[in-house]
Every structure is written in structure tokens, then in C-alpha cells.
Scaffold this motif. Structure first.
Motif, PDB file in Angstrom:
ATOM      1  N   ASN A  77       0.870  -1.166  -0.044  1.00 34.07           N
ATOM      2  CA  ASN A  77       0.039   0.337   0.023  1.00 34.07           C
ATOM      3  C   ASN A  77       1.124   0.939   0.022  1.00 34.07           C
ATOM      4  O   ASN A  77       1.153   1.939   0.932  1.00 34.07           O
ATOM      5  CB  ASN A  77      -0.771  -0.132   1.333  1.00 34.07           C
ATOM      6  CG  ASN A  77      -1.429   1.133   0.749  1.00 34.07           C
ATOM      7  OD1 ASN A  77      -1.832   2.257   0.418  1.00 34.07           O
ATOM      8  ND2 ASN A  77      -3.224   1.149   2.229  1.00 34.07           N
TER       9      ASN A  77
ATOM     10  N   VAL B 248       0.191   3.995   2.010  1.00 33.74           N
ATOM     11  CA  VAL B 248       0.067   4.487   3.202  1.00 33.74           C
ATOM     12  C   VAL B 248       1.828   3.990   3.961  1.00 33.74           C
ATOM     13  O   VAL B 248       2.548   4.534   4.889  1.00 33.74           O
ATOM     14  CB  VAL B 248      -0.183   2.606   4.238  1.00 33.74           C
ATOM     15  CG1 VAL B 248      -0.005   2.472   5.687  1.00 33.74           C
ATOM     16  CG2 VAL B 248      -1.595   3.247   3.929  1.00 33.74           C
TER      17      VAL B 248
ATOM     18  N   ILE C 275       4.099   6.884   6.279  1.00 34.85           N
ATOM     19  CA  ILE C 275       4.790   6.279   6.956  1.00 34.85           C
ATOM     20  C   ILE C 275       6.343   6.662   7.207  1.00 34.85           C
ATOM     21  O   ILE C 275       6.605   7.320   8.468  1.00 34.85           O
ATOM     22  CB  ILE C 275       4.863   4.615   7.509  1.00 34.85           C
ATOM     23  CG1 ILE C 275       3.075   4.084   8.090  1.00 34.85           C
ATOM     24  CG2 ILE C 275       5.758   3.903   8.908  1.00 34.85           C
ATOM     25  CD1 ILE C 275       2.728   3.511   8.081  1.00 34.85           C
TER      26      ILE C 275
ATOM     27  N   ASN D  78       0.038   3.128  16.641  1.00 33.66           N
ATOM     28  CA  ASN D  78      -0.400   3.881  16.326  1.00 33.66           C
ATOM     29  C   ASN D  78      -0.203   2.635  14.828  1.00 33.66           C
ATOM     30  O   ASN D  78      -0.753   2.688  13.558  1.00 33.66           O
ATOM     31  CB  ASN D  78      -0.920   5.085  15.484  1.00 33.66           C
ATOM     32  CG  ASN D  78      -1.317   5.530  16.483  1.00 33.66           C
ATOM     33  OD1 ASN D  78      -2.249   4.926  17.614  1.00 33.66           O
ATOM     34  ND2 ASN D  78      -1.653   6.729  17.233  1.00 33.66           N
ATOM     35  N   GLN D  79       1.300   3.465  13.991  1.00 36.26           N
ATOM     36  CA  GLN D  79       2.152   2.626  12.923  1.00 36.26           C
ATOM     37  C   GLN D  79       1.228   1.827  12.782  1.00 36.26           C
ATOM     38  O   GLN D  79       1.591   0.567  12.085  1.00 36.26           O
ATOM     39  CB  GLN D  79       3.034   3.127  12.866  1.00 36.26           C
ATOM     40  CG  GLN D  79       3.094   4.946  11.891  1.00 36.26           C
ATOM     41  CD  GLN D  79       4.726   4.915  12.040  1.00 36.26           C
ATOM     42  OE1 GLN D  79       5.581   4.766  12.421  1.00 36.26           O
ATOM     43  NE2 GLN D  79       4.193   6.445  11.493  1.00 36.26           N
TER      44      GLN D  79
ATOM     45  N   ARG E 158      -0.028  -0.797  14.356  1.00 38.15           N
ATOM     46  CA  ARG E 158      -1.746  -1.534  14.595  1.00 38.15           C
ATOM     47  C   ARG E 158      -1.891  -1.735  13.333  1.00 38.15           C
ATOM     48  O   ARG E 158      -2.622  -1.931  12.296  1.00 38.15           O
ATOM     49  CB  ARG E 158      -2.722  -0.263  15.211  1.00 38.15           C
ATOM     50  CG  ARG E 158      -2.700  -0.233  16.835  1.00 38.15           C
ATOM     51  CD  ARG E 158      -4.277  -0.479  17.748  1.00 38.15           C
ATOM     52  NE  ARG E 158      -3.759   1.151  17.880  1.00 38.15           N
ATOM     53  CZ  ARG E 158      -3.225   1.796  18.522  1.00 38.15           C
ATOM     54  NH1 ARG E 158      -1.899   1.061  19.218  1.00 38.15           N
ATOM     55  NH2 ARG E 158      -2.487   3.350  18.995  1.00 38.15           N
ATOM     56  N   THR E 159      -1.773   0.123  12.140  1.00 35.80           N
ATOM     57  CA  THR E 159      -2.329   0.372  11.018  1.00 35.80           C
ATOM     58  C   THR E 159      -1.082  -0.810   9.465  1.00 35.80           C
ATOM     59  O   THR E 159      -1.887  -1.618   8.815  1.00 35.80           O
ATOM     60  CB  THR E 159      -1.498   1.675  10.198  1.00 35.80           C
ATOM     61  OG1 THR E 159      -2.171   2.556  10.977  1.00 35.80           O
ATOM     62  CG2 THR E 159      -1.472   1.211   9.186  1.00 35.80           C
TER      63      THR E 159
ATOM     64  N   GLU F 266      -2.871  -4.071  10.415  1.00 29.63           N
ATOM     65  CA  GLU F 266      -4.215  -4.141  10.065  1.00 29.63           C
ATOM     66  C   GLU F 266      -3.582  -4.468   8.874  1.00 29.63           C
ATOM     67  O   GLU F 266      -4.730  -4.889   7.756  1.00 29.63           O
ATOM     68  CB  GLU F 266      -5.055  -3.390  10.195  1.00 29.63           C
ATOM     69  CG  GLU F 266      -5.572  -3.093  11.793  1.00 29.63           C
ATOM     70  CD  GLU F 266      -5.912  -1.608  11.877  1.00 29.63           C
ATOM     71  OE1 GLU F 266      -6.370  -0.753  10.654  1.00 29.63           O
ATOM     72  OE2 GLU F 266      -6.480  -1.026  13.206  1.00 29.63           O
ATOM     73  N   GLU F 267      -3.621  -3.845   7.352  1.00 32.07           N
ATOM     74  CA  GLU F 267      -2.870  -3.902   6.331  1.00 32.07           C
ATOM     75  C   GLU F 267      -2.309  -5.680   5.931  1.00 32.07           C
ATOM     76  O   GLU F 267      -2.573  -6.129   5.195  1.00 32.07           O
ATOM     77  CB  GLU F 267      -1.108  -3.354   6.312  1.00 32.07           C
ATOM     78  CG  GLU F 267      -2.073  -1.248   5.460  1.00 32.07           C
ATOM     79  CD  GLU F 267      -2.952  -1.258   4.493  1.00 32.07           C
ATOM     80  OE1 GLU F 267      -2.750  -2.082   3.405  1.00 32.07           O
ATOM     81  OE2 GLU F 267      -4.083  -0.967   4.035  1.00 32.07           O
TER      82      GLU F 267
END
Length: 193
Positions: A21, A24, A28, A127-128, A130-131, A134-135
Motif C-alpha cells: 500500500n 500508507v 509512514i 498507531n503505525q 496497528r496500521t 491491519e494491512e
């Protein structure tokens, strides 16, 4: 080229771009590079003021880790073909001013700055993480390992700041809140421009 032959090219490590992605990952890596760059400038400012004091070696130790973080994100920018934020010249000055300014309040002021910044960055890294989970945790395994390690280092810096009386700094809660608002703004802007 020597002897008129083909020119020599240095190989650079590139990451396959298929299936990632890209927006994203770009966001990051761009913001993390900017953050580590800013952290380096903060510690440079603190060392300019407190480098010869009793807390100088502690600041230097944390700065050395930040230098390693910046080096890694600089490598990742090349590997993933990510452009840096256009705000680097601003973060250069702002980071140094924040570091030197907090250090002018003394050891406790410098440590209050460290606690505020590192708490913000640890939360940002979480937070990153977690992202990326999830990806696709397998696809981004290497990047996840880097971010988790750096998050742990930042948390360690946070704890070192507390151990060195950060909370006893003048107007600690006001200083911490102001610095953390600045961090949130820096993160928001550096992700995007």
C-alpha cells in the motif's frame, strides 16, 4: 567510464513495490524520517547547552540511538523510493531551538522535553504498528520490526527522562502539553507535505 567502457553503477537496495500500500508506506516512512531528523536536532540543541554537564553523557547516549534511527529511515526512504518532507529545513531549526530552549531551563527542563517528545513518538509508533498489522503483518514484517524496536528505544528515553526528574521541571504540565501539541502538528504536517 574507465577505458571507454560502460559506466559503473552502484547497486542500491530496493524493495519490491508490488502489492504494498504505497500511500500508507510513503506516509509512514516520510513522517518517521522527519521525526527522527527532528529528534536528532533536539538532542543536538540539548548537547549544545548541557553537553559538558553531569547529564551530558545521558543525553549523548539517547542521541546516539536517534542517529541510528535516522540512518535506518534514510535507508528505508531509498529502498521504498519515498521523498522526504519538504519541511526538513524547518524541523532542522525548530528541533534545535526546542532542544536548546528546554536545556536552558536546566537538566529537568531538557528531560521534560524528552519525556514529552518520546511519549508522543511512542504513541505515534504504536498507531503505525496497528496500521501495518491491519494491512498485512507478514508483508510488512521487516518494517514492523524496525518500528517496534524504535518504539521501545523511545519508551526507554521517556523512562530515562522521568528518572532524571523531568516532572520537577518548572511548569512541567504546561511545558509537556505545549511540546506534545507541537509534536502532533509536526506529525500531521510531515505525513502530508
Amino acid at each position: 567510464a574507465p577505458g571507454g567502457g560502460a559506466s559503473l553503477r552502484l547497486c542500491s537496495t530496493r524493495v519490491a513495490q508490488e502489492g504494498i500500500n504505497k500511500p500508507v508506506i510513503d506516509r509512514i516512512i516520510r513522517v518517521d524520517h522527519a521525526g527522527e531528523y527532528g529528534a536528532n536536532r533536539i538532542y543536538a540543541g540539548q548537547m549544545a547547552v548541557l553537553g559538558r554537564s553531569s547529564v551530558g553523557p545521558v543525553i549523548q547516549q539517547m542521541w546516539n540511538q536517534e542517529k541510528d534511527h535516522l540512518k535506518k529511515f534514510s535507508e528505508l526512504m531509498v529502498a521504498y523510493r519515498v521523498r522526504p518532507t519538504v519541511l526538513l529545513p524547518f524541523w532542522n531549526v525548530a528541533g534545535f531551538v526546542l532542544g536548546a530552549g528546554s536545556a536552558l531551563l536546566g537538566r529537568k527542563g531538557a528531560m521534560a522535553c524528552t519525556v514529552a517528545v518520546e511519549e508522543s513518538i511512542s504513541e505515534h509508533y504504536n498507531n503505525q504498528i496497528r496500521t501495518l498489522i491491519e494491512e498485512d503483518p507478514e508483508k510488512y514484517k521487516e518494517l514492523l520490526q524496525v518500528i517496534k524496536q524504535f518504539r521501545d528505544d523511545e519508551q526507554e528515553h521517556h523512562d530515562i527522562g522521568l528518572e532524571h526528574d523531568a516532572e520537577a521541571a518548572p511548569a512541567y504540565s504546561v511545558l509537556k502539553t505545549a511540546i506534545q501539541l507541537g509534536c502532533k502538528a509536526a506529525i500531521f504536517l510531515s505525513e502530508r507535505i
